[in-house]
Structure formats: structure tokens, C-alpha cells
Enzyme design. Structure first.
Site, PDB file in Angstrom:
ATOM      1  N   ASN A 176       0.818  -1.212   0.000  1.00  0.00           N
ATOM      2  CA  ASN A 176       0.000   0.000   0.000  1.00  0.00           C
ATOM      3  C   ASN A 176       0.857   1.270   0.000  1.00  0.00           C
ATOM      4  O   ASN A 176       1.662   1.474   0.909  1.00  0.00           O
ATOM      5  CB  ASN A 176      -0.889  -0.052   1.257  1.00  0.00           C
ATOM      6  CG  ASN A 176      -2.064   0.894   1.203  1.00  0.00           C
ATOM      7  OD1 ASN A 176      -2.318   1.526   0.175  1.00  0.00           O
ATOM      8  ND2 ASN A 176      -2.780   0.995   2.314  1.00  0.00           N
TER       9      ASN A 176
ATOM     10  N   HIS B 276     -14.774  -4.269  11.167  1.00  0.00           N
ATOM     11  CA  HIS B 276     -14.349  -2.970  11.693  1.00  0.00           C
ATOM     12  C   HIS B 276     -15.550  -2.076  11.970  1.00  0.00           C
ATOM     13  O   HIS B 276     -16.148  -1.551  11.035  1.00  0.00           O
ATOM     14  CB  HIS B 276     -13.519  -2.226  10.651  1.00  0.00           C
ATOM     15  CG  HIS B 276     -12.172  -2.793  10.421  1.00  0.00           C
ATOM     16  ND1 HIS B 276     -11.169  -2.063   9.851  1.00  0.00           N
ATOM     17  CD2 HIS B 276     -11.644  -4.005  10.676  1.00  0.00           C
ATOM     18  CE1 HIS B 276     -10.083  -2.807   9.769  1.00  0.00           C
ATOM     19  NE2 HIS B 276     -10.351  -4.001  10.256  1.00  0.00           N
TER      20      HIS B 276
ATOM     21  N   ARG C 223     -13.896  -5.092  15.771  1.00  0.00           N
ATOM     22  CA  ARG C 223     -12.880  -4.105  16.138  1.00  0.00           C
ATOM     23  C   ARG C 223     -13.571  -2.766  16.343  1.00  0.00           C
ATOM     24  O   ARG C 223     -14.432  -2.382  15.539  1.00  0.00           O
ATOM     25  CB  ARG C 223     -11.846  -3.994  15.008  1.00  0.00           C
ATOM     26  CG  ARG C 223     -10.643  -3.155  15.382  1.00  0.00           C
ATOM     27  CD  ARG C 223      -9.683  -2.996  14.215  1.00  0.00           C
ATOM     28  NE  ARG C 223      -9.967  -1.788  13.463  1.00  0.00           N
ATOM     29  CZ  ARG C 223      -9.083  -1.164  12.682  1.00  0.00           C
ATOM     30  NH1 ARG C 223      -7.865  -1.664  12.536  1.00  0.00           N
ATOM     31  NH2 ARG C 223      -9.407  -0.077  12.025  1.00  0.00           N
TER      32      ARG C 223
ATOM     33  N   TYR D 205      -7.206   8.209  11.881  1.00  0.00           N
ATOM     34  CA  TYR D 205      -7.144   7.034  11.018  1.00  0.00           C
ATOM     35  C   TYR D 205      -7.941   5.882  11.639  1.00  0.00           C
ATOM     36  O   TYR D 205      -7.924   5.686  12.845  1.00  0.00           O
ATOM     37  CB  TYR D 205      -5.680   6.626  10.880  1.00  0.00           C
ATOM     38  CG  TYR D 205      -5.463   5.500   9.933  1.00  0.00           C
ATOM     39  CD1 TYR D 205      -5.555   5.699   8.568  1.00  0.00           C
ATOM     40  CD2 TYR D 205      -5.174   4.224  10.397  1.00  0.00           C
ATOM     41  CE1 TYR D 205      -5.351   4.672   7.682  1.00  0.00           C
ATOM     42  CE2 TYR D 205      -4.967   3.178   9.520  1.00  0.00           C
ATOM     43  CZ  TYR D 205      -5.065   3.414   8.160  1.00  0.00           C
ATOM     44  OH  TYR D 205      -4.862   2.386   7.293  1.00  0.00           O
TER      45      TYR D 205
ATOM     46  N   GLU E  69       1.586  -6.725  11.564  1.00  0.00           N
ATOM     47  CA  GLU E  69       1.094  -6.547  10.198  1.00  0.00           C
ATOM     48  C   GLU E  69       2.141  -5.913   9.289  1.00  0.00           C
ATOM     49  O   GLU E  69       2.060  -6.048   8.077  1.00  0.00           O
ATOM     50  CB  GLU E  69      -0.218  -5.749  10.182  1.00  0.00           C
ATOM     51  CG  GLU E  69      -0.084  -4.309  10.615  1.00  0.00           C
ATOM     52  CD  GLU E  69      -1.415  -3.570  10.646  1.00  0.00           C
ATOM     53  OE1 GLU E  69      -2.382  -4.121  11.210  1.00  0.00           O
ATOM     54  OE2 GLU E  69      -1.484  -2.457  10.111  1.00  0.00           O
TER      55      GLU E  69
ATOM     56  N   ARG F 269       0.203 -11.145  13.691  1.00  0.00           N
ATOM     57  CA  ARG F 269      -0.626 -10.374  12.759  1.00  0.00           C
ATOM     58  C   ARG F 269      -0.100 -10.386  11.323  1.00  0.00           C
ATOM     59  O   ARG F 269      -0.538  -9.574  10.493  1.00  0.00           O
ATOM     60  CB  ARG F 269      -0.650  -8.904  13.218  1.00  0.00           C
ATOM     61  CG  ARG F 269      -1.559  -8.617  14.362  1.00  0.00           C
ATOM     62  CD  ARG F 269      -3.014  -8.583  13.966  1.00  0.00           C
ATOM     63  NE  ARG F 269      -3.373  -7.411  13.199  1.00  0.00           N
ATOM     64  CZ  ARG F 269      -4.332  -7.405  12.285  1.00  0.00           C
ATOM     65  NH1 ARG F 269      -4.998  -8.490  11.996  1.00  0.00           N
ATOM     66  NH2 ARG F 269      -4.633  -6.289  11.639  1.00  0.00           N
TER      67      ARG F 269
ATOM     68  N   HIS G 103      -2.511   1.285  16.213  1.00  0.00           N
ATOM     69  CA  HIS G 103      -1.751   1.741  15.038  1.00  0.00           C
ATOM     70  C   HIS G 103      -0.336   2.219  15.375  1.00  0.00           C
ATOM     71  O   HIS G 103       0.120   3.231  14.825  1.00  0.00           O
ATOM     72  CB  HIS G 103      -2.523   2.829  14.287  1.00  0.00           C
ATOM     73  CG  HIS G 103      -3.736   2.308  13.588  1.00  0.00           C
ATOM     74  ND1 HIS G 103      -3.690   1.368  12.597  1.00  0.00           N
ATOM     75  CD2 HIS G 103      -5.049   2.595  13.755  1.00  0.00           C
ATOM     76  CE1 HIS G 103      -4.900   1.092  12.161  1.00  0.00           C
ATOM     77  NE2 HIS G 103      -5.748   1.817  12.859  1.00  0.00           N
TER      78      HIS G 103
ATOM     79  N   GLU H 176      -4.090  -4.237  19.553  1.00  0.00           N
ATOM     80  CA  GLU H 176      -3.202  -4.444  18.400  1.00  0.00           C
ATOM     81  C   GLU H 176      -2.212  -3.301  18.233  1.00  0.00           C
ATOM     82  O   GLU H 176      -2.576  -2.132  18.441  1.00  0.00           O
ATOM     83  CB  GLU H 176      -4.100  -4.555  17.163  1.00  0.00           C
ATOM     84  CG  GLU H 176      -3.346  -4.598  15.853  1.00  0.00           C
ATOM     85  CD  GLU H 176      -4.298  -4.529  14.666  1.00  0.00           C
ATOM     86  OE1 GLU H 176      -5.506  -4.791  14.835  1.00  0.00           O
ATOM     87  OE2 GLU H 176      -3.829  -4.198  13.570  1.00  0.00           O
TER      88      GLU H 176
ATOM     89  N   HIS I 155      -3.472 -10.278   9.030  1.00  0.00           N
ATOM     90  CA  HIS I 155      -3.885  -8.949   8.583  1.00  0.00           C
ATOM     91  C   HIS I 155      -4.835  -9.060   7.380  1.00  0.00           C
ATOM     92  O   HIS I 155      -4.466  -9.653   6.367  1.00  0.00           O
ATOM     93  CB  HIS I 155      -2.605  -8.209   8.171  1.00  0.00           C
ATOM     94  CG  HIS I 155      -2.760  -6.748   7.994  1.00  0.00           C
ATOM     95  ND1 HIS I 155      -1.957  -6.027   7.146  1.00  0.00           N
ATOM     96  CD2 HIS I 155      -3.597  -5.854   8.559  1.00  0.00           C
ATOM     97  CE1 HIS I 155      -2.283  -4.749   7.204  1.00  0.00           C
ATOM     98  NE2 HIS I 155      -3.276  -4.618   8.056  1.00  0.00           N
TER      99      HIS I 155
ATOM    100  N   ASP J   4      -6.380  -3.527   1.527  1.00  0.00           N
ATOM    101  CA  ASP J   4      -5.182  -3.434   0.684  1.00  0.00           C
ATOM    102  C   ASP J   4      -4.451  -4.770   0.568  1.00  0.00           C
ATOM    103  O   ASP J   4      -3.516  -4.889  -0.220  1.00  0.00           O
ATOM    104  CB  ASP J   4      -4.227  -2.316   1.136  1.00  0.00           C
ATOM    105  CG  ASP J   4      -3.877  -2.368   2.601  1.00  0.00           C
ATOM    106  OD1 ASP J   4      -4.721  -1.987   3.428  1.00  0.00           O
ATOM    107  OD2 ASP J   4      -2.758  -2.794   2.920  1.00  0.00           O
TER     108      ASP J   4
ATOM    109  N   ASP K 253      -7.226  -1.333  17.720  1.00  0.00           N
ATOM    110  CA  ASP K 253      -5.942  -1.143  17.026  1.00  0.00           C
ATOM    111  C   ASP K 253      -5.374   0.221  17.408  1.00  0.00           C
ATOM    112  O   ASP K 253      -6.004   1.256  17.147  1.00  0.00           O
ATOM    113  CB  ASP K 253      -6.186  -1.215  15.508  1.00  0.00           C
ATOM    114  CG  ASP K 253      -4.902  -1.279  14.701  1.00  0.00           C
ATOM    115  OD1 ASP K 253      -3.826  -1.022  15.272  1.00  0.00           O
ATOM    116  OD2 ASP K 253      -4.991  -1.593  13.494  1.00  0.00           O
TER     117      ASP K 253
ATOM    118  N   GLU L 279      -8.898 -11.088  10.361  1.00  0.00           N
ATOM    119  CA  GLU L 279      -9.471  -9.765  10.065  1.00  0.00           C
ATOM    120  C   GLU L 279     -10.163  -9.822   8.704  1.00  0.00           C
ATOM    121  O   GLU L 279      -9.645 -10.410   7.763  1.00  0.00           O
ATOM    122  CB  GLU L 279      -8.351  -8.722  10.032  1.00  0.00           C
ATOM    123  CG  GLU L 279      -8.842  -7.317   9.760  1.00  0.00           C
ATOM    124  CD  GLU L 279      -7.704  -6.302   9.719  1.00  0.00           C
ATOM    125  OE1 GLU L 279      -6.538  -6.713   9.539  1.00  0.00           O
ATOM    126  OE2 GLU L 279      -7.995  -5.104   9.858  1.00  0.00           O
TER     127      GLU L 279
ATOM    128  N   TRP M 101       3.433   5.766  13.055  1.00  0.00           N
ATOM    129  CA  TRP M 101       2.217   5.149  12.573  1.00  0.00           C
ATOM    130  C   TRP M 101       1.628   4.351  13.674  1.00  0.00           C
ATOM    131  O   TRP M 101       2.262   3.573  14.308  1.00  0.00           O
ATOM    132  CB  TRP M 101       2.551   4.220  11.396  1.00  0.00           C
ATOM    133  CG  TRP M 101       1.846   4.736  10.226  1.00  0.00           C
ATOM    134  CD1 TRP M 101       2.417   5.367   9.165  1.00  0.00           C
ATOM    135  CD2 TRP M 101       0.453   4.716  10.021  1.00  0.00           C
ATOM    136  NE1 TRP M 101       1.444   5.744   8.304  1.00  0.00           N
ATOM    137  CE2 TRP M 101       0.219   5.356   8.806  1.00  0.00           C
ATOM    138  CE3 TRP M 101      -0.639   4.241  10.752  1.00  0.00           C
ATOM    139  CZ2 TRP M 101      -1.053   5.525   8.286  1.00  0.00           C
ATOM    140  CZ3 TRP M 101      -1.909   4.412  10.244  1.00  0.00           C
ATOM    141  CH2 TRP M 101      -2.116   5.052   9.010  1.00  0.00           C
TER     142      TRP M 101
END
Ligand code: KDG
Ligand code: MG
Length: 409
Positions: A37, A122, A147, A159, A269, A290, A219, A243, A319, A323, A217, A346, A409
Site C-alpha cells: 500500500n 471494523h 474491532r 485514522y 502486520e 498479525r 496503530h 493491536e 492482517h 489493501d 488497534d 481480520e 504510525w
């Protein structure tokens, strides 16, 4: 049976995907996902310039040897570009082997260990009310694990939160990797986030009861001590997992988190090889792996890391955002069905445009995924449809602190 042709196909039905198509001298084809991605063309070029010329004339049945040849032979090992390219070759060769054997991939790697794969969807909302509507909408679509992400007062754009409530039933993609020449910039405030998230889970548990598996998550946005605090504060809400609570490069950081909380942890991930998991698995610092078949070098290493994890009672949580293409998702579903230590999968549901290019044999029923029984991976690519969706640059957003500092991130 030799590899006679290898083609790299870049297509963008809703979002960008890179697919490798291998064809053998007797006309059997196999597909592999090489989508990275936001850096798609780097993998497409790595494949077409440096991998495809090495594949022609190789024995298509020698999957392990081809994997080792591409991994060890490159000299500079690992990294997401290299490993996504190797993954695509590995998946395509397993797809071919399944088609030759007239068996779905899961039958070649041990057969089914269960009837179906528990999947999580999600849910998200800009308010607690819209979040509850989103959770309810997911339950009505059959999800049995969810999630939970919400907007946070004090953070303007976050995000993982859909811009609109999803109660309308319309599929959403919270992260369409904004098309354009540059990433969108979002903001981040750790203290505001840490204050808000426990309240969100208190609300969701109160409304939906103790049974529903809930996930969250982070992130990679927290430092280890902040992640430790969050895990501890979420303990009353019995999460299935927390996560990516902190960036995974610092494997030792998870020791600190683990010392403070019994909230189960999932990570990986963005990992590329078993070495990224080495400390995390041997010291039992995580509960779920993940990894994605696409970014981890394919089916071959995904099975191996799960066997390694099994000896430490660690389970899978592969994951599965949009994407990861339908080809990459299928590879994970076959592995998940076959391994003993499956945990959860997921599942974000690809768009209609994506599904018109990639025809999938998998199913989602009563909260569970199954890869289907078509030979190989069970995904076919409609190349004419793919050609109708040309590549467009697209990037994940980046985030900055209030003072402008780039954040993790
Ligand atoms: O490409 C990045 C996304 O796949 C990722 O941000 C999604 O964190 C994600 C998740 O858990 O699905
Ligand atoms: Mg994630």
C-alpha cells in the site's frame, strides 16, 4: 512443469493492487499478491526487472527451493518490497500446485482443522452513538467479533474511523489510501487518546454485554509505557486483543507492556520475516501473530512462523484490510483453515469494483470465512476488467503532533 511466462498486473478497482500471474509450459496459471500500500510500483518494478527473468524455465513444483533462491540469493535480504515480491511468487506457485493436484490449497498443507474461520469486522464512529450503530450494523451482517475505533475529542482527523456512520449498510473503506500525489496529514495527541479509549470500551461493553469479542488497534502510536497503561485500563472490558500498541521494531518494548497488563497483545502486520517475531515469540510477549501472507513472503513462511508460534501457545490473527488483495486474503484463509493454532481473521470486505476484477471462491457466513473448494487459491483475475482500472498514486495519511513533529504510525 516449467514456468513459461510471468506477468505483473497493476490495477486499481477502488484501490491499487499488484498481482503476479505465472503460467506454466502446459498452460496452468497461478496468481500471487504483491500489493504494498502506497509503494505499489516499487514492488511491481522489483518483480518485473529482478524476479521475472529468474523465474522463466524454473520447475514450477519447487516452491521451497524457489523461495530460498529468491530470499538467500538476493544478498540484501528482507524488507517489504523484497518480501512482497517473493510472496507473490510463492502464492502463485502454491496456486499452480493446487490446480495441478485439483485440490484447494488447504488440502495440500494438512487439510481443514476447523469448519470455518472466525472473522472480525471494523466498527467505528465519530460519536459513541454512531459507533454503537456501527457495531449493531456489523452484528446484523453476521459478524461475531468486532474491532472498535472512534474519533477522539481533541484530535481532528483520526485514522481507522469511517467518515460516516455505517448503519446505512453501505460498505466503507476507512482508509482508501487517499488518491493524490502526497499523503494527507492528520494530527495526533496521545494524552487525549488515552483518556478517551477506556470510556469507549466501557460504553460498548455496557451496551453489547460481556460475550462479544472486542478488538482495538492503536496503530503503533504509543510508547511502551503508554501502551502498558492503556492495556491495564482496558482490562475490565476483556478485549480479545490490543493491536500494534507500540512500534514493533523495538521488540524489547513489548516486555515492558507485558509486565503491566494481561490484555492480550497482537502485532506484526508490518513485519516481513520470522526474525521480526523472534523475541516476541520466544519470550511470549504477544498472543497473536498479525503477519500478512503478502508482506511476509507468502504461504511458505506464514506456515512456518505459525508452527514456531504454536510451540509457545501463540495463535494467528492475520492482517486482512482491503489493501491485502483477494489473492493475499485467500492465501491466508487456506493457511488459517489448516493450522491448529488459528486465532481469528481480520475481514474488511472488498468493494464491488475489486470483486469484479478478482473473482473469489471464499464465503462469509455466520461470522466465519471459508476459502472454498476451488483448486489452488480459488481466485481468478479478470484481466479485461483489470485493464479498465488504471493505477493512480495513492498514499496512507501521515500524522503529526500539535507542534508539527512527525509521529509514529
Ligand atoms: O496499509 C495499511 C493498512 O492495511 C492498515 O493500516 C490497516 O491497521 C490496519 C489493520 O489493522 O487492518
Ligand atoms: Mg492494524
Amino acid at each position: 512443469m516449467k514456468i513459461a511466462a510471468a506477468e505483473v498486473i497493476v490495477t486499481s478497482p477502488s484501490r491499487n493492487f499488484v498481482t503476479l500471474k505465472l503460467t506454466t509450459d502446459d498452460g496452468v496459471t497461478g496468481l500471487g499478491d504483491a500489493t504494498l500500500n502506497g509503494r505499489e510500483l516499487a514492488v511491481a518494478t522489483y518483480l518485473s526487472e529482478h524476479v521475472v527473468p529468474l523465474l522463466i524455465e524454473r520447475d514450477a513444483h519447487r516452491i521451497e527451493d524457489t523461495w530460498q533462491y529468491l530470499y538467500r540469493g538476493a544478498y540484501w535480504r528482507r524488507g517489504p518490497v523484497t518480501m512482497a515480491a517473493i510472496a507473490a511468487v510463492d502464492m502463485a506457485l502454491w496456486d499452480i500446485k493446487g490446480k495441478v493436484a485439483a485440490l484447494p490449497l488447504y488440502q495440500l498443507i494438512g487439510g481443514a482443522s476447523r469448519a470455518g474461520l472466525l472473522a472480525y469486522g471494523h466498527a467505528s464512529g465519530t460519536t459513541l452513538e454512531s459507533l454503537a450503530e456501527s457495531v449493531q450494523a456489523h452484528l446484523e451482517r453476521g459478524y461475531r467479533a468486532i474491532r472498535v475505533q472512534t474519533a477522539v475529542p481533541g484530535i481532528n482527523a483520526l485514522y481507522g474511523v469511517a467518515a460516516q456512520a455505517q448503519a446505512s449498510g453501505e460498505r466503507y473503506d476507512y482508509e482508501p489510501a487517499g488518491r493524490g500525489a502526497r499523503p494527507v496529514e492528520e494530527d495526533w495527541d496521545t494524552r487525549a487518546y488515552l483518556r478517551h479509549v477506556p470510556k469507549v470500551f466501557e460504553h460498548v461493553r455496557r451496551q453489547f454485554g460481556p460475550e462479544l469479542p472486542l478488538l482495538h488497534d492503536a496503530h503503533h502510536r504509543l510508547r511502551p509505557i503508554e501502551a502498558a497503561r492503556l492495556g491495564k485500563e482496558l482490562e475490565p472490558y476483556d478485549l480479545f486483543w490490543l493491536e500494534d500498541c507500540t512500534p514493533g521494531e523495538n521488540q524489547q518494548g513489548l516486555r515492558l507492556v507485558r509486565q503491566h497488563t494481561t490484555t492480550p497483545l497482537a502485532i506484526g502486520e508490518v513485519f516481513n520475516t520470522v526474525y521480526d517475531f523472534q523475541t516476541l515469540i520466544t519470550e511470549q510477549l504477544i498472543d497473536y501473530v498479525r503477519a500478512a501472507a503478502t508482506h511476509f513472503g507468502g504461504v511458505t513462511p506464514l506456515r512456518k512462523v505459525m508452527d514456531f508460534a504454536a510451540t509457545y501457545q501463540i495463535r494467528s490473527g492475520f492482517h486482512g484490510p482491503t489493501d491485502v488483495s483477494p489473492v493475499g486474503l485467500a492465501a491466508q484463509l487456506h493457511v488459517g483453515l489448516a493450522i491448529h493454532n488459528f486465532g481469528i481473521q481480520e475481514y474488511m470486505e472488498h468493494s464491488q469494483a475489486t470483486n469484479s476484477v478478482f473473482r473469489q471462491s471464499m464465503s462469509f457466513e455466520d461470522g466465519h470465512l471459508h476459502p472454498g473448494d476451488a483448486p489452488g487459491l480459488g481466485v481468478e483475475l479478470d484481466e479485461a476488467a483489470a485493464a479498465g482500472h488504471p493505477y493512480e498514486p495513492a498514499y496512507l495519511p501521515v500524522s503529526r503532533l500539535k507542534d508539527g513533529t512527525m509521529h509514529d504510525w
